[in-house]
Design a protein around this motif. Structure first.
Motif, PDB file in Angstrom:
ATOM      1  N   GLN A  36     -32.328 -20.013  -4.314  1.00  0.00           N
ATOM      2  CA  GLN A  36     -31.250 -19.820  -3.344  1.00  0.00           C
ATOM      3  C   GLN A  36     -29.904 -19.632  -4.043  1.00  0.00           C
ATOM      4  N   ARG A  37     -29.665 -20.448  -5.073  1.00  0.00           N
ATOM      5  CA  ARG A  37     -28.375 -20.343  -5.765  1.00  0.00           C
ATOM      6  C   ARG A  37     -28.271 -19.026  -6.527  1.00  0.00           C
ATOM      7  N   THR A  41     -25.745 -16.147  -5.482  1.00  0.00           N
ATOM      8  CA  THR A  41     -24.715 -15.754  -6.448  1.00  0.00           C
ATOM      9  C   THR A  41     -24.630 -14.238  -6.570  1.00  0.00           C
ATOM     10  N   VAL A  42     -25.776 -13.582  -6.594  1.00  0.00           N
ATOM     11  CA  VAL A  42     -25.778 -12.113  -6.670  1.00  0.00           C
ATOM     12  C   VAL A  42     -25.056 -11.519  -5.462  1.00  0.00           C
ATOM     13  N   ILE A  43     -25.379 -12.041  -4.271  1.00  0.00           N
ATOM     14  CA  ILE A  43     -24.716 -11.539  -3.057  1.00  0.00           C
ATOM     15  C   ILE A  43     -23.224 -11.860  -3.096  1.00  0.00           C
ATOM     16  N   GLY A  44     -22.892 -13.072  -3.562  1.00  0.00           N
ATOM     17  CA  GLY A  44     -21.491 -13.470  -3.642  1.00  0.00           C
ATOM     18  C   GLY A  44     -20.691 -12.622  -4.611  1.00  0.00           C
ATOM     19  N   VAL A  84     -23.974 -20.264  -0.354  1.00  0.00           N
ATOM     20  CA  VAL A  84     -23.735 -19.918  -1.759  1.00  0.00           C
ATOM     21  C   VAL A  84     -22.979 -18.600  -1.936  1.00  0.00           C
ATOM     22  N   PRO A  85     -23.286 -17.528  -1.190  1.00  0.00           N
ATOM     23  CA  PRO A  85     -22.508 -16.297  -1.379  1.00  0.00           C
ATOM     24  C   PRO A  85     -21.010 -16.495  -1.187  1.00  0.00           C
ATOM     25  N   PHE A 107     -15.497 -11.750 -15.155  1.00  0.00           N
ATOM     26  CA  PHE A 107     -15.825 -13.000 -14.473  1.00  0.00           C
ATOM     27  C   PHE A 107     -17.125 -12.880 -13.672  1.00  0.00           C
ATOM     28  N   MET A 108     -17.399 -11.697 -13.151  1.00  0.00           N
ATOM     29  CA  MET A 108     -18.642 -11.514 -12.398  1.00  0.00           C
ATOM     30  C   MET A 108     -19.858 -11.664 -13.303  1.00  0.00           C
ATOM     31  N   ILE A 109     -19.799 -11.045 -14.459  1.00  0.00           N
ATOM     32  CA  ILE A 109     -20.912 -11.165 -15.409  1.00  0.00           C
ATOM     33  C   ILE A 109     -21.054 -12.607 -15.881  1.00  0.00           C
ATOM     34  N   ALA A 110     -19.907 -13.247 -16.140  1.00  0.00           N
ATOM     35  CA  ALA A 110     -19.941 -14.644 -16.576  1.00  0.00           C
ATOM     36  C   ALA A 110     -20.564 -15.531 -15.505  1.00  0.00           C
ATOM     37  N   ARG A 111     -20.212 -15.283 -14.250  1.00  0.00           N
ATOM     38  CA  ARG A 111     -20.756 -16.091 -13.150  1.00  0.00           C
ATOM     39  C   ARG A 111     -22.265 -15.907 -13.037  1.00  0.00           C
ATOM     40  N   LEU A 112     -22.721 -14.673 -13.074  1.00  0.00           N
ATOM     41  CA  LEU A 112     -24.157 -14.406 -12.968  1.00  0.00           C
ATOM     42  C   LEU A 112     -24.923 -15.064 -14.112  1.00  0.00           C
TER      43      LEU A 112
END
Length: 276
Positions: A36-37, A41-44, A84-85, A107-112
Motif C-alpha cells: 500500500q505504501r 507513493t507512486v500515485i502521490g 498515502v498518495p 525529490f521525486m526519485i529520492a522519495r520513490l
C-alpha cells in the motif's frame, strides 16, 4: 544508520517508511502495508508532479498544502492505502517549495527510492522480530481464559458474583491474538487450534450471559464442584502441553443446558486441536 551509510538523499524517509510499514505487526499485514505504501507513493509522486508542473507559489502553494493535508487527515483513519498518495504529494510539495533550486525530479526519485528501501527493511524487520509473536502467546492466553472460566462458573453455580471484566478482557485478548496469528508464518498451527479457541470463546460468552440473567444458584454438590475443577485443570494442561485431554467425564449442569453443551464443545475442540 543504513540510510546514512549508503548516502541516500533525504535519508530520514527510509526509517519513517520502515516504521510505518512495521505497524502491520504481522508478516501478512506488514506486507499489505508495504504494498500500500509503495503503490500510494507512486500515485502521490504523480500527483505532486501534476501540482508542481504549474509552479504554484505564494498563496496557491499554501492552498495546495492545506488541501492535501485535509484529504490526508480525512482518509488516514479510514484507509491507509487511500491516504498515502496525499501524504506523499504533500511531503513533496512542501519539500520542493522549501528547496526549489534542486528540481522536483530530484525529490521525486529520492522519495520513490527511500520508500521502497524502507518498506523492504520494515518487512524484513517484522519477519525477524515478530514472525510468530502472537502464535507463541496463544497457549498462555488460552490457559488464562480457561482458568477464569472455571473460576467464573464455580462462582456462578454457588450464587456468588464473578468478575465479568476479567473474563471479558481475556476473551477479547485471546481472539485478537488468534486473528493476528493467522497473519503469521506458518499460520497452519493457529488454524489447527481454532476448534479449542472457538469452544472457549463460546463458553465464556455463555457464562457472561448466564450471570447477566441472574438465575438462582443451581444445586451443586461438593463432588460435582470438584469434578468441574478437575475438568478445567485438565483443559488447561491440555493446551499448555499441546496434547489431547485425558478421557474424563464432562460436567453436566442441568440448570444451564447450553453451558453443558459448550463444556462438551470445549472438550471436543481440545481433542480435535491436538489430535495426532
Amino acid at each position: 544508520m543504513f540510510a546514512l551509510a549508503f548516502g541516500f538523499a533525504r535519508s530520514y524517509w527510509i526509517p519513517l517508511s520502515a516504521a510505518a510499514v512495521m505497524l502491520g505487526t504481522t508478516v501478512v499485514f506488514t506486507l499489505h502495508r508495504a504494498i500500500q505504501r509503495s503503490a500510494g507513493t507512486v500515485i502521490g509522486v504523480m500527483l505532486a508532479g501534476a501540482i508542481l508542473f504549474f509552479k504554484p507559489g505564494g498563496v496557491y502553494i499554501a492552498f495546495c498544502i492545506a488541501a492535501l493535508q485535509c484529504l490526508l487527515e480525512m482518509l488516514i483513519v479510514r484507509n491507509y492505502a487511500l491516504a498515502v498518495p496525499f501524504l506523499t504529494a504533500n511531503a513533496l510539495v512542501i519539500t520542493e517549495s522549501m528547496h526549489g533550486g534542486a528540481g522536483a525530479g530530484y525529490f521525486m526519485i529520492a522519495r520513490l527510492t527511500d520508500v521502497a528501501v524502507g518498506s523492504v527493511i520494515g518487512l524484513l524487520g517484522t519477519i525477524l522480530l515478530w514472525r510468530r509473536f502472537s502464535t507463541k502467546r496463544l497457549p498462555e492466553l488460552m490457559r488464562n481464559v480457561i482458568r477464569l472460566e472455571g473460576q467464573f462458573m464455580e462462582k456462578l453455580l454457588t450464587g456468588q458474583n464473578a468478575d465479568e471484566h476479567k473474563l471479558r478482557v481475556s476473551l477479547v485478548r485471546l481472539r485478537d491474538a488468534y486473528d493476528k496469528a493467522l497473519g503469521e508464518f506458518p499460520h497452519a498451527n493457529a488454524e489447527a487450534l481454532w476448534p479449542a479457541i472457538s469452544g472457549a470463546q463460546h463458553l465464556g460468552y455463555y457464562l457472561l450471559s448466564a450471570q447477566a440473567h441472574r438465575r438462582p444458584p443451581a444445586p451443586f454438590s461438593d463432588e460435582e464442584i470438584n469434578q468441574l475443577r478437575a475438568f478445567f485443570e485438565q483443559a488447561e494442561q491440555s493446551f499448555i502441553m499441546k496434547r489431547m485431554p485425558a478421557d474424563i467425564q464432562v460436567p453436566h449442569v442441568p440448570h444451564y443446558p447450553r453451558i453443558s453443551k459448550e463444556l462438551f464443545a470445549l472438550y471436543s475442540g481440545l481433542r480435535t486441536a491436538f489430535e495426532k
